[in-house]
Design an enzyme around this catalytic site. Structure first.
Site, PDB file in Angstrom:
ATOM      1  N   ASP A  92      -8.444  12.459  11.892  1.00  0.00           N
ATOM      2  CA  ASP A  92      -7.052  12.273  12.361  1.00  0.00           C
ATOM      3  C   ASP A  92      -6.278  11.367  11.407  1.00  0.00           C
ATOM      4  O   ASP A  92      -6.799  10.334  10.961  1.00  0.00           O
ATOM      5  CB  ASP A  92      -7.034  11.621  13.764  1.00  0.00           C
ATOM      6  CG  ASP A  92      -7.465  12.603  14.849  1.00  0.00           C
ATOM      7  OD1 ASP A  92      -7.745  12.164  15.973  1.00  0.00           O
ATOM      8  OD2 ASP A  92      -7.546  13.822  14.514  1.00  0.00           O
ATOM      9  N   PHE A 120     -14.494  14.910   5.362  1.00  0.00           N
ATOM     10  CA  PHE A 120     -13.615  15.171   6.504  1.00  0.00           C
ATOM     11  C   PHE A 120     -12.616  16.297   6.190  1.00  0.00           C
ATOM     12  O   PHE A 120     -11.496  16.065   5.762  1.00  0.00           O
ATOM     13  CB  PHE A 120     -12.852  13.905   6.899  1.00  0.00           C
ATOM     14  CG  PHE A 120     -13.726  12.766   7.336  1.00  0.00           C
ATOM     15  CD1 PHE A 120     -13.410  11.463   6.998  1.00  0.00           C
ATOM     16  CD2 PHE A 120     -14.875  12.989   8.089  1.00  0.00           C
ATOM     17  CE1 PHE A 120     -14.214  10.396   7.401  1.00  0.00           C
ATOM     18  CE2 PHE A 120     -15.678  11.935   8.502  1.00  0.00           C
ATOM     19  CZ  PHE A 120     -15.352  10.640   8.144  1.00  0.00           C
ATOM     20  N   TYR A 129      -1.973  -1.035  10.958  1.00  0.00           N
ATOM     21  CA  TYR A 129      -2.245  -1.667   9.651  1.00  0.00           C
ATOM     22  C   TYR A 129      -1.122  -1.306   8.677  1.00  0.00           C
ATOM     23  O   TYR A 129      -0.523  -2.172   8.041  1.00  0.00           O
ATOM     24  CB  TYR A 129      -3.589  -1.199   9.073  1.00  0.00           C
ATOM     25  CG  TYR A 129      -3.639  -1.354   7.592  1.00  0.00           C
ATOM     26  CD1 TYR A 129      -3.409  -0.255   6.746  1.00  0.00           C
ATOM     27  CD2 TYR A 129      -3.826  -2.594   7.012  1.00  0.00           C
ATOM     28  CE1 TYR A 129      -3.389  -0.406   5.382  1.00  0.00           C
ATOM     29  CE2 TYR A 129      -3.807  -2.757   5.641  1.00  0.00           C
ATOM     30  CZ  TYR A 129      -3.586  -1.663   4.828  1.00  0.00           C
ATOM     31  OH  TYR A 129      -3.541  -1.806   3.470  1.00  0.00           O
ATOM     32  N   SER A 151       0.829  -1.210   0.000  1.00  0.00           N
ATOM     33  CA  SER A 151       0.000   0.000   0.000  1.00  0.00           C
ATOM     34  C   SER A 151       0.857   1.252   0.000  1.00  0.00           C
ATOM     35  O   SER A 151       1.963   1.248   0.537  1.00  0.00           O
ATOM     36  CB  SER A 151      -0.879  -0.013   1.258  1.00  0.00           C
ATOM     37  OG  SER A 151      -1.460   1.261   1.490  1.00  0.00           O
ATOM     38  N   ASN A 167      -5.465   4.481  -4.207  1.00  0.00           N
ATOM     39  CA  ASN A 167      -6.826   4.330  -3.671  1.00  0.00           C
ATOM     40  C   ASN A 167      -7.750   3.598  -4.638  1.00  0.00           C
ATOM     41  O   ASN A 167      -8.339   4.235  -5.514  1.00  0.00           O
ATOM     42  CB  ASN A 167      -7.392   5.711  -3.319  1.00  0.00           C
ATOM     43  CG  ASN A 167      -6.754   6.264  -2.071  1.00  0.00           C
ATOM     44  OD1 ASN A 167      -5.539   6.465  -2.026  1.00  0.00           O
ATOM     45  ND2 ASN A 167      -7.549   6.480  -1.033  1.00  0.00           N
ATOM     46  N   LYS A 174       2.264  -3.457   6.649  1.00  0.00           N
ATOM     47  CA  LYS A 174       2.695  -3.442   5.245  1.00  0.00           C
ATOM     48  C   LYS A 174       4.187  -3.143   5.162  1.00  0.00           C
ATOM     49  O   LYS A 174       4.929  -3.781   4.412  1.00  0.00           O
ATOM     50  CB  LYS A 174       1.901  -2.388   4.448  1.00  0.00           C
ATOM     51  CG  LYS A 174       0.418  -2.693   4.298  1.00  0.00           C
ATOM     52  CD  LYS A 174       0.174  -4.005   3.555  1.00  0.00           C
ATOM     53  CE  LYS A 174      -1.305  -4.248   3.331  1.00  0.00           C
ATOM     54  NZ  LYS A 174      -1.577  -5.549   2.679  1.00  0.00           N
TER      55      LYS A 174
HETATM   56  C1  WQD Z   1     -10.021   9.114   1.117  1.00  0.00           C
HETATM   57  C2  WQD Z   1     -10.390  10.557   1.375  1.00  0.00           C
HETATM   58  C3  WQD Z   1     -10.825  11.051   3.677  1.00  0.00           C
HETATM   59  C4  WQD Z   1     -14.498   8.770   4.152  1.00  0.00           C
HETATM   60  C5  WQD Z   1      -7.116   4.322   3.036  1.00  0.00           C
HETATM   61  C6  WQD Z   1      -6.025   3.597   3.757  1.00  0.00           C
HETATM   62  C7  WQD Z   1      -5.014   3.089   2.769  1.00  0.00           C
HETATM   63  C8  WQD Z   1      -5.701   2.292   1.687  1.00  0.00           C
HETATM   64  C9  WQD Z   1      -6.795   3.093   1.014  1.00  0.00           C
HETATM   65  C10 WQD Z   1      -5.550  -0.070   2.100  1.00  0.00           C
HETATM   66  C11 WQD Z   1      -9.730  11.107   2.633  1.00  0.00           C
HETATM   67  C12 WQD Z   1     -12.081  11.266   2.818  1.00  0.00           C
HETATM   68  C13 WQD Z   1     -13.354   9.314   3.607  1.00  0.00           C
HETATM   69  C14 WQD Z   1     -15.587   9.616   4.493  1.00  0.00           C
HETATM   70  C15 WQD Z   1     -14.326  11.512   3.729  1.00  0.00           C
HETATM   71  N1  WQD Z   1      -6.241   1.092   2.200  1.00  0.00           N
HETATM   72  N2  WQD Z   1     -13.283  10.663   3.409  1.00  0.00           N
HETATM   73  N3  WQD Z   1     -15.459  10.959   4.268  1.00  0.00           N
HETATM   74  O1  WQD Z   1      -7.531   7.266   3.875  1.00  0.00           O
HETATM   75  O2  WQD Z   1      -6.723   7.775   1.515  1.00  0.00           O
HETATM   76  O3  WQD Z   1      -6.573   5.450   2.401  1.00  0.00           O
HETATM   77  O4  WQD Z   1      -7.696   3.486   2.057  1.00  0.00           O
HETATM   78  O5  WQD Z   1      -4.464  -0.239   1.612  1.00  0.00           O
HETATM   79  O6  WQD Z   1      -4.091   2.273   3.452  1.00  0.00           O
HETATM   80  O7  WQD Z   1      -5.373   4.518   4.610  1.00  0.00           O
HETATM   81  O8  WQD Z   1      -8.798   6.399   1.834  1.00  0.00           O
HETATM   82  O9  WQD Z   1     -11.184   6.324   1.260  1.00  0.00           O
HETATM   83  O10 WQD Z   1     -10.524   6.346   3.718  1.00  0.00           O
HETATM   84  O11 WQD Z   1     -10.255   8.404   2.347  1.00  0.00           O
HETATM   85  O12 WQD Z   1     -14.231  12.734   3.539  1.00  0.00           O
HETATM   86  O13 WQD Z   1     -16.664   9.171   4.998  1.00  0.00           O
HETATM   87  O14 WQD Z   1     -11.805  10.628   1.599  1.00  0.00           O
HETATM   88  O15 WQD Z   1     -10.703  12.103   4.642  1.00  0.00           O
HETATM   89  O16 WQD Z   1      -9.385  12.456   2.408  1.00  0.00           O
HETATM   90  P1  WQD Z   1      -7.372   6.845   2.454  1.00  0.00           P
HETATM   91  P2  WQD Z   1     -10.257   6.804   2.333  1.00  0.00           P
END
Ligand code: WQD
Length: 334
Positions: free
Chosen positions: A293, A218, A149, A124, A179, A153
């Site tokens: 966070d 967020f 997590y 990742s 992503n 990795k």
């Molecule tokens: C993307 C953006 C949130 C939910 C995570 C893991 C990473 C990988 C991919 C496994 C961010 C925003 C999200 C919501 C929001 N997983 N958001 N409202 O955090 O980039 O990566 O998933 O390998 O390891 O860390 O992905 O989809 O959670 O968030 O605004 O209800 O969407 O703040 O900016 P992220 P995400």
């Protein structure tokens, strides 16, 4: 080839299994169904007309894994099986270290016992941690993360690197995903996490399907063009094809190789929400709330190595990702 896909009933594993079967490989899925449903396996059969062998096992259990290798001639392995919820890992670090590290080490021990020397590992972009400038390049330090997590990795990449040093005839390709979103065009398989989704697109899908009231974005005050975070969103089918290419590469090369799988473009949360609304002809209820966070304002891939080494690049658009996500979400089980 005969390919063992651990975690093959999961979101990325099921899409990769479809591409492997369509390319003429035989697939054996090992999955404990902790965060997946057997319906994914039957839907893979509906999509491809071929049914993969299926073993409901815990990949950290040596005897269970040995049973698979005893019954099946395995030429190569794609290793997805792992716990992957960032927030949950903060609350349950030992479960994450035990499961995610034991499964990799047990897999390597059993592969060695049965003479299987080719592995593609699901890593990742989180391994780049918060201090690297983007776009992330593979030669940058990938030695830290912001959650247990993510640390699993980093540690699994270390374990595989050291294993390859000790076993020069072994091949390991470490695929660093950005992503992944979207779903197979059939609408039969997709991202359908248990409980309330942590990730953006499955959450959007549940809101669009009326199963959740509204999306909370967020943070709207980041130092980005529209104030919301930017990410490198990648269609899961492009990602699946990347695994096929990595498998072919691993069969021809020895040693360890880390490769980014991303589009090389940053897309903001608001841009994704607007694209989803436009391509699916709907209004999505959302509010802009406080930052989450651990979120980084922006990161995306330098995807040039995947093109050079694998001849792979992402082809699907953000619109394709949004359209296919909705096609799946409106039929999804929960
Ligand atoms: C993307 C953006 C949130 C939910 C995570 C893991 C990473 C990988 C991919 C496994 C961010 C925003 C999200 C919501 C929001 N997983 N958001 N409202 O955090 O980039 O990566 O998933 O390998 O390891 O860390 O992905 O989809 O959670 O968030 O605004 O209800 O969407 O703040 O900016 P992220 P995400």
């Amino acid at each position: 080839m005969n390919i063992l896909v651990t975690g093959g009933a999961g979101y990325i594993g099921s899409h990769t299994t479809v591409e492997l079967l369509n390319a003429g490989h035989k697939v054996i899925i090992a999955d404990n169904l902790y965060n997946a449903h057997y319906t994914a396996v039957s839907n893979i059969a509906k999509i491809t007309g071929k049914t993969p062998a299926f073993y409901q096992i815990n990949c950290a259990c040596r005897n269970q894994l040995r049973h698979v290798f005893t019954e099946q001639k395995i030429d190569a392995v794609i290793h997805f099986a792992a716990y992957k919820a960032v927030g949950e890992s903060v609350k349950k670090p030992l479960e994450y270290y035990r499961n995610n590290l034991d499964s990799t080490m047990t897999l390597l021990e059993v592969m060695e016992e049965f003479g299987c020397k080719s592995l593609v590992f699901s890593s990742s972009a989180t391994v780049y941690g918060p201090n690297n400038p983007h776009p992330y390049k593979e030669e940058m330090p990938a030695i830290q993360s912001s959650s247990p997590y993510g640390w699993t990795k980093v540690m699994n990449e270390r374990i595989l690197t050291d294993y390859c040093t000790a076993h020069p005839d072994f091949s390991a390709v470490l695929l660093r995903y950005f992503n992944p979103i979207g779903a197979h065009e059939s609408g039969l398989i997709g991202d359908d996490p248990n409980g309330i989704p942590n990730n953006l697109m499955p959450y959007i899908g549940r809101v669009a399907a009326g199963k959740l009231e509204k999306l909370t974005i967020f943070g709207g005050d980041y130092d980005t063009p529209d104030g919301t975070c930017q990410r490198d969103y990648l269609h899961v089918v492009d990602l699946a094809v990347g695994h096929l290419k990595a498998l072919e590469y691993a069969a021809e090369h020895k040693g360890v190789e880390a490769i980014n799988l991303g589009t090389g473009n940053g897309v903001s949360v608001l841009e994704l929400v607007n694209a989803f609304q436009k391509v699916n002809g709907m209004k999505l209820p959302y509010v802009i709330g406080p930052r989450r966070d651990g979120d980084l304002p922006a990161f995306w891939a330098d995807a040039s190595k995947a093109k050079e080494l694998l001849g792979w690049e992402a082809t699907h658009t953000v619109e394709d990702m949004c359209r296919s996500s909705w096609q799946f979400a409106k039929n999804a089980s929960i």
